[in-house]
Design a protein around this motif. Structure first.
Motif, mmCIF file in Angstrom:
data_model
loop_
_atom_site.group_PDB
_atom_site.id
_atom_site.type_symbol
_atom_site.label_atom_id
_atom_site.label_comp_id
_atom_site.label_asym_id
_atom_site.label_seq_id
_atom_site.Cartn_x
_atom_site.Cartn_y
_atom_site.Cartn_z
ATOM 1 N N SER A 40 36.493 41.623 47.816
ATOM 2 C CA SER A 40 38.233 42.091 47.696
ATOM 3 C C SER A 40 38.135 41.364 46.137
ATOM 4 O O SER A 40 39.308 42.388 45.168
ATOM 5 N N PHE A 41 37.951 40.455 46.134
ATOM 6 C CA PHE A 41 38.059 40.296 44.266
ATOM 7 C C PHE A 41 37.616 41.005 42.763
ATOM 8 O O PHE A 41 38.370 41.075 41.847
ATOM 9 N N VAL A 42 36.074 42.298 43.566
ATOM 10 C CA VAL A 42 35.596 42.709 42.531
ATOM 11 C C VAL A 42 36.766 43.294 42.189
ATOM 12 O O VAL A 42 36.697 44.044 40.805
ATOM 13 N N SER A 43 37.913 44.251 43.214
ATOM 14 C CA SER A 43 38.905 44.977 43.169
ATOM 15 C C SER A 43 39.842 44.445 41.706
ATOM 16 O O SER A 43 40.707 45.589 41.187
ATOM 17 N N VAL A 44 40.321 43.311 42.654
ATOM 18 C CA VAL A 44 41.389 42.822 41.646
ATOM 19 C C VAL A 44 40.561 42.916 40.199
ATOM 20 O O VAL A 44 41.566 43.021 39.229
ATOM 21 N N GLY A 45 39.166 42.636 39.633
ATOM 22 C CA GLY A 45 38.688 42.796 38.512
ATOM 23 C C GLY A 45 38.817 44.688 37.606
ATOM 24 O O GLY A 45 38.722 44.468 36.529
ATOM 25 N N GLU A 46 38.934 45.264 38.388
ATOM 26 C CA GLU A 46 39.800 46.272 37.745
ATOM 27 C C GLU A 46 40.085 46.906 37.593
ATOM 28 O O GLU A 46 41.153 47.909 37.852
#
Lengths: 322, 164
Positions: A40-46
């Motif tokens: 879920s944090f990967v999508s925050v980085g995008e």
């Protein structure tokens, strides 16, 4: 510090992750929770705004008694993306050789109202010692202690494998190189075993294998070609140049000849095998540039995923209050 | 207390939404009940709206007390939110705290032209100044009662309630 004490220290009485010190003995449930949260944090980085407010008002102290660029930077970015205030301290290890001094440092930083310590130290057990010492509301994350453990590296490696291979249950994974001195290898082996990887291979010269390696549930190979045969994942380790002076190895050139991962040697692995390295790489020693920069290398994605994984670990421990 | 059958409520909600759903609309569901509700409305109305999903776990105001929600799911907004008209979907509107978190989260993607809120049930009990623009059912429930939208393997929606 016995390893049987560690799980209790890391978990709250109701089984949530309170400190992250080692992957040895951590249940699969926790490892999977970290990997899922990191997803879920990967999508925050995008996004345009790469921050979430979870740790707003919290102070994270990166206390590094040993040098690091990648790990310290990604921890710093992770904490900032969680909206924490970050303080970076590089403490000269030579003036910190006594345990008492280490705890004094920690007490002083606690008096500055730290909420979380991210600790790297050349002595095994340093993060455990600090976790024992701190007040109950303070969380400790081990960013590498001696030869013992580097749990966030192990977790980001698992995240990377899961990203490219989906599942652990059909994988052959090879760990190649200086296993003896590697805290990364230890964390990788514990995580792979817990997550159900059926075949973990360790490929290394006999002089760079720990004595207890056979007890870790891995298959040992002493020839690179043989060990790489049909593997899905190749995890290279850094050969610590400082050890080259000792009697363990003849020379960097000799090591490269037998243990360096070249495009020719990589052909023994499955054609879709991925190549990983925790960095920093010694090009032309343990890995050839053609492999490091080649199509099967996922070395730079590892670094990017390291941010999301560290965000996940920090937010999980910060949310596990007594 | 008997809970109503959700399909009738979704029909009522879809009837309210039909006149306002244009092609430039973005329909964003809050995980997980809000996503199911949005999909059920689309099933009834069709159309080619932009779709997104939000998980508000990283924006909740009870993180310090409760920690992270067990199963955080990735948020997904695969389009520019800047200048867009958004309809936000959630299954049950209660304290308003989830909606507050969702609005904060949306603004980290950009500045929408407007956000409107569609809910299956508005059960009262607000703790923040939040109201729904489209509502399937407005009915008070006792504070000790928990209301949940569930979806079966076959995709059937049902409402359940019980103690917290």
């Amino acid at each position: 510090m016995t390893s049987t004490m560690t799980p209790n220290l890391q978990l709250t009485p109701d089984g949530r992750l309170r400190h992250l010190l080692t992957l040895d003995g951590l249940p699969k449930r926790i490892l999977t929770e970290v990997l899922d949260t990191a997803q879920s944090f990967v999508s925050v980085g995008e996004r345009d705004v790469k921050k979430v407010p979870l740790l707003r008002g919290k102070a994270v102290f990166n206390v590094f008694f040993e040098n690091s660029t990648r790990t310290r930077t990604t921890f710093e970015i992770a904490a900032k993306r969680l909206s924490a205030d970050v303080v970076n301290l590089n403490v000269n290890a030579s003036s910190q050789s006594k345990g008492e001094t280490l705890l004094d440092t920690v007490s002083n930083l606690s008096a500055m109202l730290a909420d979380m310590f991210v600790v790297r130290h050349s002595a095994a057990g340093a993060a455990h010692l600090i976790a024992h010492h701190v007040a109950p509301h303070i969380h400790v994350i081990n960013a590498g202690d001696g030869r013992s453990a580097h749990p966030t590296q192990g977790l980001l490696d698992m995240f990377t494998i899961r990203h490219y291979k989906g599942d652990f249950h059909n994988l052959r994974v090879a760990i190649v190189g200086d296993v003896l001195h590697s805290r990364v290898a230890r964390s990788q082996i514990h995580a792979l075993t817990t997550l159900g990887c059926p075949e973990v291979r360790v490929i290394a010269p006999r002089t760079l294998l720990p004595r207890d390696v056979s007890g870790m549930g891995v298959h040992v190979f002493n020839r690179l070609e043989e060990g790489l045969k049909d593997v899905d994942v190749v995890m290279m380790l850094r050969l610590q140049n400082e050890r080259m002076q000792g009697a363990r190895l003849p020379s960097a050139g000799e090591y490269y000849k037998h243990w360096g991962l070249t495009p020719e040697k990589l052909k023994y692995a499955r054609p879709d095998a991925i190549v990983m390295h925790p960095g920093p790489m010694n090009r032309g020693v343990e890995i050839d540039s053609a492999v490091a920069d080649g199509g099967q290398s996922v070395i730079l994605p590892q670094v990017t995923y390291g941010i999301a994984v560290r965000m996940a670990v920090m937010s999980l421990v910060a949310g596990a209050n007594p | 207390m008997m809970l109503p059958e959700p399909n009738a409520l979704i029909d009522a909600l879809a009837a309210q939404l039909a006149p306002v759903m244009g092609t430039d609309c973005a329909l964003i569901g809050i995980h997980t009940g809000g996503v199911w509700l949005r999909d059920a409305v689309i099933q009834r109305l069709g159309g080619k709206c932009l779709l997104g999903e939000l998980d508000v776990s990283f924006y909740r105001d009870d993180f310090a007390q409760a920690g992270l929600h067990a199963e955080v799911q990735p948020s997904r907004i695969p389009f520019e939110i800047e200048g867009r008209s958004v309809i936000l979907f959630d299954d049950v509107l209660y304290t308003g705290r989830t909606v507050r978190a969702a609005i904060n989260l949306l603004f980290d993607y950009g500045r929408p032209a407007s956000i409107r809120l569609a809910v299956l049930i508005d059960r009262g009990g607000r703790e923040l100044p939040v109201c729904a623009d489209f509502t399937g059912l407005r009915q008070d429930f006792p504070a000790h009662e928990h209301i949940d939208l569930l979806r079966s393997e076959a995709g059937e929606l049902s409402l359940v309630h019980g103690p917290w």
